[in-house]
Design a protein around this motif. Structure first.
Motif, mmCIF file in Angstrom:
data_model
loop_
_atom_site.group_PDB
_atom_site.id
_atom_site.type_symbol
_atom_site.label_atom_id
_atom_site.label_comp_id
_atom_site.label_asym_id
_atom_site.label_seq_id
_atom_site.Cartn_x
_atom_site.Cartn_y
_atom_site.Cartn_z
ATOM 1 N N GLN A 94 0.811 -1.214 0.000
ATOM 2 C CA GLN A 94 0.000 0.000 0.000
ATOM 3 C C GLN A 94 0.844 1.264 0.000
ATOM 4 O OE1 GLN A 94 -2.394 -1.056 3.437
ATOM 5 N NE2 GLN A 94 -4.130 -1.653 2.148
ATOM 6 N N ASN A 95 2.044 1.216 0.599
ATOM 7 C CA ASN A 95 2.886 2.415 0.598
ATOM 8 C C ASN A 95 3.898 2.438 -0.547
ATOM 9 O OD1 ASN A 95 5.160 0.880 1.343
ATOM 10 N ND2 ASN A 95 4.914 1.301 3.526
ATOM 11 N N GLY A 96 3.874 1.410 -1.398
ATOM 12 C CA GLY A 96 4.682 1.419 -2.597
ATOM 13 C C GLY A 96 6.084 0.872 -2.467
ATOM 14 N N THR A 97 6.453 0.384 -1.290
ATOM 15 C CA THR A 97 7.804 -0.181 -1.149
ATOM 16 C C THR A 97 7.896 -1.585 -1.742
ATOM 17 O OG1 THR A 97 7.239 -0.840 1.117
ATOM 18 C CG2 THR A 97 8.449 1.216 0.845
ATOM 19 N N LEU A 98 6.764 -2.228 -1.949
ATOM 20 C CA LEU A 98 6.672 -3.459 -2.721
ATOM 21 C C LEU A 98 5.549 -3.300 -3.740
ATOM 22 C CD1 LEU A 98 6.987 -6.298 -0.037
ATOM 23 C CD2 LEU A 98 8.722 -5.617 -1.708
ATOM 24 N N THR A 99 5.638 -4.028 -4.830
ATOM 25 C CA THR A 99 4.590 -3.995 -5.847
ATOM 26 C C THR A 99 3.719 -5.239 -5.700
ATOM 27 O OG1 THR A 99 6.027 -2.818 -7.403
ATOM 28 C CG2 THR A 99 4.080 -3.914 -8.310
ATOM 29 N N GLY A 100 2.449 -5.050 -5.380
ATOM 30 C CA GLY A 100 1.541 -6.186 -5.241
ATOM 31 C C GLY A 100 1.194 -6.763 -6.599
ATOM 32 N N LEU A 101 1.278 -8.100 -6.701
ATOM 33 C CA LEU A 101 0.953 -8.774 -7.957
ATOM 34 C C LEU A 101 -0.414 -9.437 -7.918
ATOM 35 C CD1 LEU A 101 4.385 -10.462 -8.807
ATOM 36 C CD2 LEU A 101 3.622 -8.110 -9.251
#
Length: 341
Positions: A228-235
């Motif tokens: 949600q904060n953009g430090t990982l990209t949800g697939l």
């Protein structure tokens, strides 16, 4: 397998005293449905065995159940954490208990579906437990480090086809639900990634955030806040339906034809020792239903990103059997065998 919960829930639920005293303030009339429940009630303190350490979803579900039963039955209900062996130590204790309804197990896929195939020296069998009902289901989540540029499962598949063996994926440990989620994905697509197991979800997440590994298979928490904060990209999420807390994330099923039947969740449930009398089984099953119908419980479940999943004993038995067979197939194809530690 147990999830690490968001801080909001940590503060609210992890104190046994808070849970029990809060529920004790409710009247039975406030929490029970109008239809009469089974007549059986315990005559001494009920032990709710949680085969995991305090703090995870298994523990939270155990404490919510104990609080509800204590108020509904007017009898003390005490949570006992019996962690170790991937949940098998606490489960074995329930198997050895007298089938009188005074000892209840809060289960999850680890000791109640995966363990039967992965552990060579398991001390109990599926038919030594009586399934009562599921309580909730929580999806797993797949994410990528932003530097990969991968933004969907379709893009991950395309990258792996063009670059075999170039990516690695992390999980919370060998044989854990996130690991088997990744393994099944690769089996169904015929692709390869190197599995990097960590000692728990926290270290796996840190490795993903640092870019030491490129893909992370995890429970919904602790990864969702990072997505949600953009430090990982949800697939994607791994359940048939999207998560209410991440409606923009597609399901694995939506991503490719070969994944059309993909369904993995972390589920938390209720078991009794085999041989429990029918009135006891019915009474506990109906109390699970009553608990899930409470408005406060519905809010708590939604905050966890979970879905209520009440079932009859017959329905839940069929579900557990199907989950056990599903994981057995994945484990056999992976060639995984371990000893209970």
């Amino acid at each position: 397998m147990p999830n690490k919960l968001p801080k909001k829930l940590d503060k609210k639920f992890l104190s046994r005293r808070q849970v029990l005293t809060g529920a004790a303030g409710l009247t039975a009339a406030a929490i029970l449905p109008r239809s009469s429940l089974a007549d059986w009630k315990p005559t001494e303190t009920v032990r709710v065995i949680v085969p995991a350490a305090a703090g995870g979803s298994t523990d939270v579900m155990g404490r919510l159940l104990a609080a509800h039963l204590q108020t509904a039955w007017g009898q003390s209900a005490v949570v006992e954490n019996r962690s170790g062996g991937g949940g098998t130590i606490g489960t074995a204790e329930v198997v050895r208990s007298k089938p009188d309804g005074q000892t209840i197990l809060v289960g999850n896929p680890g000791p109640n579906a995966i363990a039967y195939s992965i552990f060579k020296n398991l001390t109990y069998k599926p038919d030594q437990l009586q399934p009562v009902s599921n309580i909730i289901r929580i999806p797993n989540i797949v994410s990528a480090h932003p530097k990969t540029g991968i933004k969907s499962i379709a893009e991950l598949i395309a990258y792996l086809k063009a670059n075999p063996d170039k990516l690695s994926y992390a999980s919370s440990g060998v044989g854990q639900s996130p690991h088997l989620t990744g393994a099944w994905f690769l089996q169904l697509t015929g692709l390869k990634m190197t599995h990097i197991p960590f000692r728990g979800a926290g270290p796996a997440l840190q490795a993903a955030l640092a870019g030491d590994i490129q893909i992370l298979f995890d429970n919904l928490y602790p990864s969702l806040p990072q997505v949600q904060n953009g430090t990982l990209t949800g697939l994607c999420v791994t359940t048939p339906e999207r998560s209410d807390l991440a409606k923009d994330l597609p399901t694995m099923r939506e991503s490719a034809p070969e994944l059309a039947n993909f369904d993995v969740s972390s589920w938390f449930s209720v078991f009794l020792p085999k041989g429990v009398p029918a009135p006891v089984l019915e009474a506990l099953n109906l109390q699970v239903k009553a608990m899930l119908e409470r408005e406060d419980i519905k809010k708590n479940i939604a905050a966890m990103g979970a879905r209520a999943d009440y079932s009859t004993p017959e329905q839940f038995s069929a579900f557990v059997d199907a989950e056990t067979k599903k994981f057995a197939g994945i484990i056999q194809k992976e060639g995984l065998q371990m000893d209970v530690q």
